[in-house]
Scaffold this active site. Structure first.
Site, short mmCIF file in Angstrom:
data_model
loop_
_atom_site.label_atom_id
_atom_site.label_comp_id
_atom_site.label_asym_id
_atom_site.label_seq_id
_atom_site.Cartn_x
_atom_site.Cartn_y
_atom_site.Cartn_z
N GLY A 14 0.66 -2.04 -0.66
CA GLY A 14 0.18 -0.03 -0.57
C GLY A 14 0.72 1.10 0.39
N THR A 15 1.92 0.83 -0.41
CA THR A 15 2.83 2.61 -1.03
C THR A 15 1.82 3.53 -1.61
OG1 THR A 15 5.14 1.77 -2.26
CG2 THR A 15 4.91 1.36 -0.36
N ASN A 16 2.03 3.40 -2.56
CA ASN A 16 0.90 4.18 -3.61
C ASN A 16 -0.35 4.73 -3.12
OD1 ASN A 16 2.23 4.59 -6.35
ND2 ASN A 16 2.02 2.28 -5.76
N MET A 88 -4.18 -6.95 -6.99
CA MET A 88 -3.73 -8.35 -7.63
C MET A 88 -4.80 -9.13 -8.50
SD MET A 88 -0.78 -7.42 -7.91
CE MET A 88 0.36 -7.84 -8.56
N LYS A 89 -5.87 -8.78 -8.22
CA LYS A 89 -6.86 -10.00 -8.75
C LYS A 89 -7.42 -8.79 -10.10
CE LYS A 89 -7.95 -12.90 -6.42
NZ LYS A 89 -7.92 -14.10 -7.36
N ILE A 90 -8.34 -9.70 -11.28
CA ILE A 90 -8.23 -8.91 -11.76
C ILE A 90 -10.00 -8.68 -11.81
CG2 ILE A 90 -9.73 -9.21 -14.32
CD1 ILE A 90 -6.97 -11.18 -14.51
N ASN A 105 -6.05 1.77 -13.14
CA ASN A 105 -4.75 1.00 -12.73
C ASN A 105 -3.46 1.86 -12.25
OD1 ASN A 105 -3.94 -1.18 -11.48
ND2 ASN A 105 -3.18 -2.39 -13.61
N HIS A 107 0.58 0.20 -13.57
CA HIS A 107 1.50 -0.91 -13.77
C HIS A 107 3.10 -0.49 -13.82
CE1 HIS A 107 1.38 -5.17 -15.24
NE2 HIS A 107 2.08 -4.82 -16.12
C1 GAR Z 1 2.61 -1.28 -8.12
O1 GAR Z 1 4.26 -1.30 -8.04
C2 GAR Z 1 2.03 -1.46 -8.86
O2 GAR Z 1 2.33 -0.86 -10.00
C3 GAR Z 1 2.18 -3.29 -8.96
O3 GAR Z 1 2.21 -3.55 -7.18
C4 GAR Z 1 2.89 -2.31 -6.62
C5 GAR Z 1 2.00 -2.43 -5.57
O4 GAR Z 1 3.23 -1.78 -4.08
N1 GAR Z 1 1.34 -3.38 -9.15
C6 GAR Z 1 0.43 -4.33 -10.33
O5 GAR Z 1 1.69 -4.89 -10.45
C7 GAR Z 1 -0.89 -4.56 -11.19
N2 GAR Z 1 -0.38 -5.88 -11.99
P1 GAR Z 1 2.29 -0.92 -2.98
O6 GAR Z 1 1.16 -2.32 -2.00
O7 GAR Z 1 3.37 -0.47 -2.00
O8 GAR Z 1 1.56 0.64 -4.21
#
Ligand code: GAR
Length: 187
Positions: A14-16, A88-90, A105, A107
């Protein structure tokens, strides 16, 4: 400014989410984070929702009615915009139909390259010159919706998966808020 009630979907660190919460606290940032949904009870990112007193729910995607639970909660919190931040789910077709062009999203690759999982190992294996991240609209195709913002860096010979991940994350923390501003500036 009227801020859009937004739901962030997460699965992990969840850093984003943390970064978007920080941005959303500025008066002129176009979204308010009104709900966090996680498909993983152990997702560390939930702690950011707790810390900032943002409502959160867990969904078990193995249960038949999980989609209803999502839709009911999106209605309950009057959600008009959705960000997938490491979810990480569709996302189901039904949800996409209900939120056409309102789900984005992030990516960790320069789409259309490296859709799906294990991005960094594939980037190294393919000896890519550039890596980066993409913020895009979500449609029925995996990592397939139209691009909003893309940011890149050059891969060094001694970069490993961890370094690529760190560099990508740094770009993501700029790209995600910029994409949100770009979307709502147009409207
Ligand atoms: C991020 O790097 C995002 O781009 C990726 O998961 C990470 C989550 O980091 N997303 C995917 O790979 C989606 N297919 P976070 O939990 O620290 O935000």
């Amino acid at each position: 400014m009227v801020k859009r009630n937004t739901c962030i979907f997460i699965s992990g660190k969840g850093t984003n989410l943390k970064n978007l919460i920080a941005h959303s606290r500025h008066a002129n940032f176009p979204i308010k984070i009104s709900l966090v949904i996680s498909n993983n009870r152990k997702a560390e990112g939930i702690n950011y929702a707790k810390k900032f007193k943002i409502p959160y729910i867990f969904i078990n995607t193995k249960l038949k009615n999980y989609e209803n639970k999502i839709l009911l909660n999106l209605q309950k919190y009057k959600i008009s915009f959705i960000c997938l931040a490491g979810f990480m789910k569709i996302i189901s077709k039904n949800l996409i139909m209900n939120y056409q062009k309102k789900i984005i999203n992030i990516h960790p690759s320069l789409l259309p390259k490296f859709k799906g999982l294990n991005t960094f190992s594939r980037i190294l294996k393919e000896k890519e010159v550039k890596a980066g991240c993409t913020v895009h609209y979500v449609n029925e195709k995996l990592d397939g919706g139209s691009k909003i913002i893309q940011k890149f860096f050059f891969v060094n010979d001694d970069d490993n998966e961890l370094i690529l991940q760190e560099k990508t994350h740094k770009l993501e923390y700029r790209a995600f808020p910029e994409a949100i501003i770009k979307i709502f500036r147009k409207n």
